[in-house]
Design a protein around this motif. Structure first.
Motif: not given
Length: 242
Positions: A58-66, A100-107
């Motif tokens: 549910g958090e707004r996505i502002v970054s990605y990661a490898n 995507a604007n919002e995360s569907a999972l918790t990482a």
């Protein structure tokens, strides 16, 4: 000729990218040196302790990661607070979903990990301009889809013995072996988390681990340290076609 030499500019790959162990296998393998140099202005390499949350559902996505090193646990939470481990990600896995604007999972970091973080806006722009990068992300998503379907088979049709062996096979095949082919690895999940992941009780997981040890399919050095000498035999027990 001298004028041409002055106008000719070679863009070198950033030093951090040249020394990255997972560059070729991850999304960066689809980028040119110039694109890597451009994107490196928006990236940072970080070490994260196990148990730390990287992204919340549910958090707004502002970054990605490898993922450069380590294992990431993915969980899905229900409205009443119950949650389920739905997957594990290994290097060079990609955390996040482009556009995507919002995360569907918790990482969450299942082990101590190292990641390369890139801002969402920078990578989204790069994907729009780089077909090969979009193709690489699409291919990774399809691989994850296939793995999720395989795991549905594991959870829905396999015996407890096959489930535990399948989990061990999953971890083993993402571990480095020695010259003899022996694989030694640390389990990224606790026995309780393994039980939740497999839909078993913790007692059943422990019992099946002990049986696999007695049959010399695995060696258990400590609670979390496991050795596999014959990966084909483990695959056979897991019901996996190699």
């Amino acid at each position: 000729m001298e004028a041409l030499r002055k106008d000719f500019h070679v863009v070198e790959m950033p030093l951090a990218c040249r020394s990255c162990e997972t560059r070729e296998g991850g999304i960066c393998g689809a980028m040119t040196d110039g694109q890597l140099s451009e994107l490196s202005r928006f990236t940072s390499r970080r070490k994260v302790d196990h148990g730390s949350e990287l992204l919340s559902q549910g958090e707004r996505i502002v970054s990605y990661a490898n993922i450069i090193e380590g294992v990431v646990k993915l969980t899905k939470r229900m409205s009443d607070g119950r949650q389920q481990i739905v997957g594990l990600q290994f290097a060079p896995g990609f955390i996040g979903r482009p556009f995507a604007n919002e995360s569907a999972l918790t990482a969450e970091a299942a082990t101590d990990i190292e990641i390369c973080v890139v801002t969402k806006s920078a990578l989204d722009r790069m994907v729009m301009r780089t077909p090969d990068l979009g193709h690489r992300l699409h291919s990774q998503a399809l691989v994850e889809l296939d793995e999720a379907r395989d795991w549905m088979l594991t959870l829905g049709r396999k015996t407890a013995r096959e489930k535990v062996a399948s989990f061990l096979y999953l971890i083993a095949t993402h571990s480095d072996g020695d010259s003899s082919g022996t694989l030694r690895f640390e389990l990224p999940l606790s026995r309780q988390d393994i039980a939740d992941f497999l839909g078993l009780t913790i007692e059943t997981v422990s019992r099946q681990m002990t049986k696999l040890k007695q049959e010399s399919v695995i060696r258990i050095e400590t609670t979390r340290s496991v050795t596999v000498h014959d990966i084909d035999r483990l695959a056979e027990v897991a019901g996996i076609d190699c």
